[in-house]
Enzyme design. Sequence first.
Site, PDB file in Angstrom:
ATOM      1  N   LYS A  37      -0.647   7.931 -21.819  1.00 53.19           N
ATOM      2  CA  LYS A  37      -1.278   7.607 -20.546  1.00 53.19           C
ATOM      3  C   LYS A  37      -0.334   7.891 -19.392  1.00 53.19           C
ATOM      4  O   LYS A  37       0.801   7.407 -19.363  1.00 53.19           O
ATOM      5  CB  LYS A  37      -1.688   6.130 -20.494  1.00 53.19           C
ATOM      6  CG  LYS A  37      -2.496   5.815 -19.243  1.00 53.19           C
ATOM      7  CD  LYS A  37      -2.585   4.339 -18.941  1.00 53.19           C
ATOM      8  CE  LYS A  37      -1.747   4.032 -17.706  1.00 53.19           C
ATOM      9  NZ  LYS A  37      -2.086   2.732 -17.092  1.00 53.19           N
ATOM     10  N   LYS A  66      -8.089   6.853 -11.833  1.00 57.58           N
ATOM     11  CA  LYS A  66      -9.240   6.066 -11.365  1.00 57.58           C
ATOM     12  C   LYS A  66      -9.876   6.676 -10.114  1.00 57.58           C
ATOM     13  O   LYS A  66      -9.893   6.068  -9.038  1.00 57.58           O
ATOM     14  CB  LYS A  66      -8.822   4.615 -11.098  1.00 57.58           C
ATOM     15  CG  LYS A  66      -8.293   3.914 -12.339  1.00 57.58           C
ATOM     16  CD  LYS A  66      -8.025   2.438 -12.070  1.00 57.58           C
ATOM     17  CE  LYS A  66      -7.539   1.697 -13.285  1.00 57.58           C
ATOM     18  NZ  LYS A  66      -6.211   2.099 -13.787  1.00 57.58           N
ATOM     19  N   HIS A  68     -12.299   7.716  -7.241  1.00 57.77           N
ATOM     20  CA  HIS A  68     -13.377   6.997  -6.538  1.00 57.77           C
ATOM     21  C   HIS A  68     -13.499   7.633  -5.157  1.00 57.77           C
ATOM     22  O   HIS A  68     -12.693   7.379  -4.276  1.00 57.77           O
ATOM     23  CB  HIS A  68     -13.012   5.510  -6.422  1.00 57.77           C
ATOM     24  CG  HIS A  68     -14.125   4.653  -5.906  1.00 57.77           C
ATOM     25  ND1 HIS A  68     -14.135   3.287  -6.026  1.00 57.77           N
ATOM     26  CD2 HIS A  68     -15.285   4.960  -5.278  1.00 57.77           C
ATOM     27  CE1 HIS A  68     -15.249   2.787  -5.499  1.00 57.77           C
ATOM     28  NE2 HIS A  68     -15.956   3.794  -5.036  1.00 57.77           N
ATOM     29  N   ASP A  69     -14.515   8.489  -4.992  1.00 58.39           N
ATOM     30  CA  ASP A  69     -14.686   9.172  -3.704  1.00 58.39           C
ATOM     31  C   ASP A  69     -16.112   9.714  -3.671  1.00 58.39           C
ATOM     32  O   ASP A  69     -16.907   9.389  -4.559  1.00 58.39           O
ATOM     33  CB  ASP A  69     -13.636  10.301  -3.569  1.00 58.39           C
ATOM     34  CG  ASP A  69     -13.255  10.559  -2.113  1.00 58.39           C
ATOM     35  OD1 ASP A  69     -14.173  10.676  -1.270  1.00 58.39           O
ATOM     36  OD2 ASP A  69     -12.053  10.658  -1.821  1.00 58.39           O
ATOM     37  N   ILE A  70     -16.451  10.539  -2.694  1.00 55.99           N
ATOM     38  CA  ILE A  70     -17.806  11.099  -2.660  1.00 55.99           C
ATOM     39  C   ILE A  70     -17.972  12.054  -3.854  1.00 55.99           C
ATOM     40  O   ILE A  70     -16.973  12.571  -4.383  1.00 55.99           O
ATOM     41  CB  ILE A  70     -18.111  11.811  -1.313  1.00 55.99           C
ATOM     42  CG1 ILE A  70     -17.109  12.939  -1.055  1.00 55.99           C
ATOM     43  CG2 ILE A  70     -18.116  10.801  -0.171  1.00 55.99           C
ATOM     44  CD1 ILE A  70     -17.477  13.815   0.133  1.00 55.99           C
ATOM     45  N   PRO A  71     -19.227  12.267  -4.300  1.00 56.98           N
ATOM     46  CA  PRO A  71     -19.444  13.065  -5.520  1.00 56.98           C
ATOM     47  C   PRO A  71     -18.768  14.430  -5.493  1.00 56.98           C
ATOM     48  O   PRO A  71     -18.144  14.850  -6.486  1.00 56.98           O
ATOM     49  CB  PRO A  71     -20.974  13.200  -5.567  1.00 56.98           C
ATOM     50  CG  PRO A  71     -21.475  11.964  -4.874  1.00 56.98           C
ATOM     51  CD  PRO A  71     -20.486  11.682  -3.782  1.00 56.98           C
ATOM     52  N   THR A 128      -9.414  -5.867 -14.309  1.00 64.35           N
ATOM     53  CA  THR A 128      -9.204  -7.190 -14.924  1.00 64.35           C
ATOM     54  C   THR A 128      -8.430  -8.117 -13.982  1.00 64.35           C
ATOM     55  O   THR A 128      -8.359  -9.317 -14.223  1.00 64.35           O
ATOM     56  CB  THR A 128      -8.470  -7.082 -16.272  1.00 64.35           C
ATOM     57  OG1 THR A 128      -7.386  -6.175 -16.113  1.00 64.35           O
ATOM     58  CG2 THR A 128      -9.390  -6.599 -17.366  1.00 64.35           C
ATOM     59  N   ARG A 189      -1.470  -6.518 -27.978  1.00 65.49           N
ATOM     60  CA  ARG A 189      -0.119  -6.915 -28.371  1.00 65.49           C
ATOM     61  C   ARG A 189      -0.049  -7.001 -29.890  1.00 65.49           C
ATOM     62  O   ARG A 189      -0.823  -7.739 -30.491  1.00 65.49           O
ATOM     63  CB  ARG A 189       0.250  -8.284 -27.780  1.00 65.49           C
ATOM     64  CG  ARG A 189       0.517  -8.257 -26.289  1.00 65.49           C
ATOM     65  CD  ARG A 189       1.801  -7.480 -25.978  1.00 65.49           C
ATOM     66  NE  ARG A 189       2.037  -7.343 -24.536  1.00 65.49           N
ATOM     67  CZ  ARG A 189       1.544  -6.359 -23.766  1.00 65.49           C
ATOM     68  NH1 ARG A 189       0.785  -5.427 -24.279  1.00 65.49           N
ATOM     69  NH2 ARG A 189       1.851  -6.307 -22.490  1.00 65.49           N
ATOM     70  N   ARG A 219       4.373  -1.532 -23.124  1.00 67.38           N
ATOM     71  CA  ARG A 219       5.709  -2.101 -23.332  1.00 67.38           C
ATOM     72  C   ARG A 219       6.025  -2.476 -24.765  1.00 67.38           C
ATOM     73  O   ARG A 219       7.191  -2.408 -25.150  1.00 67.38           O
ATOM     74  CB  ARG A 219       5.878  -3.313 -22.398  1.00 67.38           C
ATOM     75  CG  ARG A 219       6.023  -2.887 -20.950  1.00 67.38           C
ATOM     76  CD  ARG A 219       5.743  -4.016 -20.008  1.00 67.38           C
ATOM     77  NE  ARG A 219       4.325  -4.395 -20.023  1.00 67.38           N
ATOM     78  CZ  ARG A 219       3.803  -5.368 -19.292  1.00 67.38           C
ATOM     79  NH1 ARG A 219       4.584  -6.067 -18.494  1.00 67.38           N
ATOM     80  NH2 ARG A 219       2.515  -5.635 -19.351  1.00 67.38           N
TER      81      ARG A 219
HETATM   82  O1  C5P Z   1       2.675  -2.656 -21.317  1.00 64.14           O
HETATM   83  P1  C5P Z   1       1.222  -2.919 -21.598  1.00 64.14           P
HETATM   84  O2  C5P Z   1       0.834  -2.718 -23.061  1.00 64.14           O
HETATM   85  O3  C5P Z   1       0.723  -4.219 -21.027  1.00 64.14           O
HETATM   86  O4  C5P Z   1       0.492  -1.745 -20.805  1.00 64.14           O
HETATM   87  C1  C5P Z   1      -0.886  -1.663 -20.738  1.00 64.14           C
HETATM   88  C2  C5P Z   1      -1.284  -0.450 -19.962  1.00 64.14           C
HETATM   89  O5  C5P Z   1      -2.685  -0.525 -19.738  1.00 64.14           O
HETATM   90  C3  C5P Z   1      -0.630  -0.335 -18.598  1.00 64.14           C
HETATM   91  O6  C5P Z   1      -0.466   1.058 -18.335  1.00 64.14           O
HETATM   92  C4  C5P Z   1      -1.639  -0.931 -17.646  1.00 64.14           C
HETATM   93  O7  C5P Z   1      -1.626  -0.339 -16.386  1.00 64.14           O
HETATM   94  C5  C5P Z   1      -2.952  -0.570 -18.341  1.00 64.14           C
HETATM   95  N1  C5P Z   1      -4.051  -1.478 -18.029  1.00 64.14           N
HETATM   96  C6  C5P Z   1      -4.022  -2.837 -18.279  1.00 64.14           C
HETATM   97  N2  C5P Z   1      -5.081  -3.638 -17.978  1.00 64.14           N
HETATM   98  C7  C5P Z   1      -6.162  -3.093 -17.442  1.00 64.14           C
HETATM   99  C8  C5P Z   1      -6.231  -1.729 -17.188  1.00 64.14           C
HETATM  100  C9  C5P Z   1      -5.138  -0.931 -17.500  1.00 64.14           C
HETATM  101  O8  C5P Z   1      -3.035  -3.342 -18.786  1.00 64.14           O
HETATM  102  N3  C5P Z   1      -7.193  -3.857 -17.198  1.00 64.14           N
END
Ligand code: C5P
Length: 241
Positions: A37, A66, A68-71, A128, A189, A219
């Site tokens: 990513k 991400k 987000h703008d006009i089509p 989120t 995790r 991480r």
């Molecule tokens: O380090 P970690 O596993 O928390 O990273 C999660 C990745 O997913 C990060 O790049 C974070 O920006 C992304 N992400 C997130 N929660 C979201 C959307 C994207 O943690 N709702």
Amino acid sequence: MENKERLKEKIIVALDVGTKERALALAGELEDARIFKIGMELFTAEGPKLIEAAAAMGKKAFLDLKYHDIPNTVGGAVRSAARLGIHMLTLHASGGKEMMTAAAGAAREESARTGRLKPILLGVTVLTSLKDDDLREIGCSRSTAEQVLKLAKLARSAGLDGVVCSPHEIEIIKKECGPDFLVVTPGIRPAGSASQDQKRIMTPAEALIKGADYMVIGRSITGAPSPHQAFLRIVSELENA
Ligand code: C5P
């Protein structure tokens, strides 16, 4: 595809670092990881050259900008991403059906023209970081759960391939949008690792069982003493799920 290979393709490693050197060192060290990513921080600093360098290493890019703008503008951005050989990308479903339809059309057309695989288009529903009160503040009276589902259905009807969502939303989205509509989930995790700032987490095995097609993990892989070993441990966890 062999099961282990298929499982490796389910893990998207988040390269949340600021420089191309650090990103490519991690990608090189993670020899078994297939998809990475690349978010706003890294892409803004390093640009398309980074994607090209990763592709030269045989890695696939999940470009999380991400849109987000006009089509017309989003269509153009998706065309540029398809030309770059991006494997997956994100756009805000709240940009509306016409914007998402333009994006899906642009991806199809550009891929047909260049002969490259069509990028996988993923809608971002509700961030989120937003709670019900935050939605009310921007004029949305639905709960976040209702709004997530509404936007996921809209994304599907506009021709997107799937959505990014919390692991707790996987089942309802699969149920309402169908099993082929992809779900990509962060907030993962591995068993026994630190949650850091993630609040509603799930283990890779739990997310797989709930139906996640891809999981974005940062991480717990990139911050481990051996990222390569941490990645392989997650693959084993998925194999045993
Ligand atoms: O380090 P970690 O596993 O928390 O990273 C999660 C990745 O997913 C990060 O790049 C974070 O920006 C992304 N992400 C997130 N929660 C979201 C959307 C994207 O943690 N709702």
